[in-house]
Design an enzyme around this catalytic site. Structure first.
Site, PDB file in Angstrom:
ATOM      1  N   SER A 184      33.371  34.148  14.632  1.00 47.07           N
ATOM      2  CA  SER A 184      33.738  34.829  13.180  1.00 47.07           C
ATOM      3  C   SER A 184      32.723  35.280  12.302  1.00 47.07           C
ATOM      4  CB  SER A 184      34.525  33.658  12.370  1.00 47.07           C
ATOM      5  OG  SER A 184      33.772  32.656  12.084  1.00 47.07           O
TER       6      SER A 184
ATOM      7  N   ASP B  31      32.858  31.908   1.719  1.00 39.80           N
ATOM      8  CA  ASP B  31      34.002  30.930   1.893  1.00 39.80           C
ATOM      9  C   ASP B  31      33.377  29.511   2.408  1.00 39.80           C
ATOM     10  OD1 ASP B  31      33.831  31.031   4.559  1.00 39.80           O
ATOM     11  OD2 ASP B  31      35.834  32.252   4.939  1.00 39.80           O
TER      12      ASP B  31
ATOM     13  N   HIS C 144      31.326  30.714   5.750  1.00 43.52           N
ATOM     14  CA  HIS C 144      30.830  32.192   6.005  1.00 43.52           C
ATOM     15  C   HIS C 144      29.879  32.488   4.925  1.00 43.52           C
ATOM     16  CE1 HIS C 144      34.459  31.893   8.509  1.00 43.52           C
ATOM     17  NE2 HIS C 144      33.682  32.160   9.467  1.00 43.52           N
TER      18      HIS C 144
END
Ligand code: NAG
Length: 371
Positions: free
Chosen positions: A43, A334, A337
């Protein structure tokens, strides 16, 4: 008349501020230095692959992308990802996501992004999130792209095209966060010591990097994992004293990062002629950001800009949540990340940093080297 000029003056200031902001974050538009970029990973660099998969690990909703010119795209960031910004430095526009059906024909000529949120080096890592492309599948997807490229250019031209391209591989985080560190869901913690687990990851990784070499790729950028014990999600477990990271988690990552750096040395030492492998010291650069936040304009390093619960790190940034206001001052976007601003530091150091940041050469030199 005075009012009229004031109006023009104000307008000018707004435009200049907007341009400067953009320039600082995005970097300068560079001349093209690579034929293509192949992005593999998780991600941290997914740019929309999981939008097309049955996965809970997705970010195709606001406020993800709130600082991105196309809004939410499946990037796990408020703006650009690490590979987006590295691509800016290399003068290669962000390659499209593999799973998008529109990624075909001329669109693949600048590279393709195979990265998938929750994906790891091990097939099972991240499986509680649903479908994802682990490393093995990302390699198979690259082979699909190769098949398409073979219909588009001669074998000699394809060889040259691959030779002048760069592969960026961002793996390892999910094998820890969404496997080894979740012993109730995954058995690995009970089966392997941290050293043995790192060796398992590295032996799989080495084999697959070798596969990509056999397929014709020659320039590899292989960043290690960052200090995962410092991400808001780990701080939210309450295992760290106030103002500290979860040291036990950070220590666990040492064998993987050191082993990856050693592997890069071995691959450069004669086993893979005509190729160049570069290790990215994500752990060191990110550690520098966390230890000296003010140097990079950050004021918040222990709390997510968008999230829920302790350190805003217990749950990821939910649809329509209100993010923090001054996002460039947050290291973390977040629970898991980095913010776009932190990604910009990581990308810039990968591109033009010292041999401590990128070993044995940086990405700029990797792009320029004649193999
Ligand atoms: C191969 O590259 C040469 C030089 O760039 C170009 O003129 C030629 O059309 C290419 N051939 C194919 C089949 O792609």
């Amino acid at each position: 008349m005075v009012n009229k000029y004031e109006h023009i003056w104000r307008f000018t200031v707004v435009v200049v501020v907007a341009c400067c902001r953009w320039k600082v974050v995005v970097g300068q538009q560079q001349p093209r230095q690579a034929s293509a970029i192949w992005v593999m990973g998780d991600s941290l660099v997914d740019n929309g692959n999981n939008n097309f998969l049955r996965s809970v690990a997705r970010s195709d909703y606001y406020p993800y992308g709130c600082d991105y010119y196309r809004g939410p795209t499946g990037r796990f960031s408020n703006g650009r990802t690490f590979s987006d910004i590295l691509g800016d430095w290399l003068g290669v526009p962000a390659p499209p996501p593999f799973s998008d059906p529109r990624t075909a024909g001329n669109r693949i000529l600048g590279g393709v992004n195979y990265a998938s949120a929750a994906g790891g080096i091990l097939d099972q890592s991240g499986q509680h999130y649903g479908d994802r492309y682990p490393l093995n599948q990302q390699i198979l997807n690259f082979e699909t792209t190769l098949g398409q490229l073979r219909t588009m250019m001669s074998p000699a031209n394809l060889t040259q095209f691959l030779l002048n391209s760069i592969v960026v591989m961002v793996f390892g985080s999910n094998d820890y966060i969404n496997n080894y560190l979740l012993p109730t869901l995954y058995p690995t913690r009970n089966l392997y010591t941290p050293e043995a687990f790192a060796n398992l990851l590295l032996s799989r990784y080495a084999r697959q990097v070798h596969t990509l070499y056999s397929l014709g790729l020659r320039k590899f950028f292989l960043p290690g994992v960052g200090p995962l014990g410092c991400i808001p999600n780990q701080l939210a477990t309450g295992q760290a004293p106030p103002g500290r990271c979860v040291d036990s988690v950070n220590q666990m990552l040492g064998p993987f990062n050191e082993g990856l750096k050693r592997l890069v040395g071995q691959f450069n030492g004669g086993s893979h002629p005509g190729a160049m492998f570069v290790y990215g010291n994500t752990y060191g650069v990110f550690g520098d950001i966390l230890n000296n936040p003010a140097r990079y304009g950050f004021t918040v390093r222990d709390r997510a800009c968008c999230g829920v619960g302790r350190n805003l790190g217990q749950i990821t940034c939910l649809p329509l949540a209100t993010p923090c206001f001054i996002r460039d001052q947050y290291v973390f976007w977040d629970a898991f990340h980095p913010s776009q601003a932190a990604n910009a530091v990581l990308a810039q150091r990968a591109y033009s940093g010292s041999t401590t940041d990128s070993f044995p050469i940086n990405v700029q030199q990797l792009a320029q080297i004649k193999l």
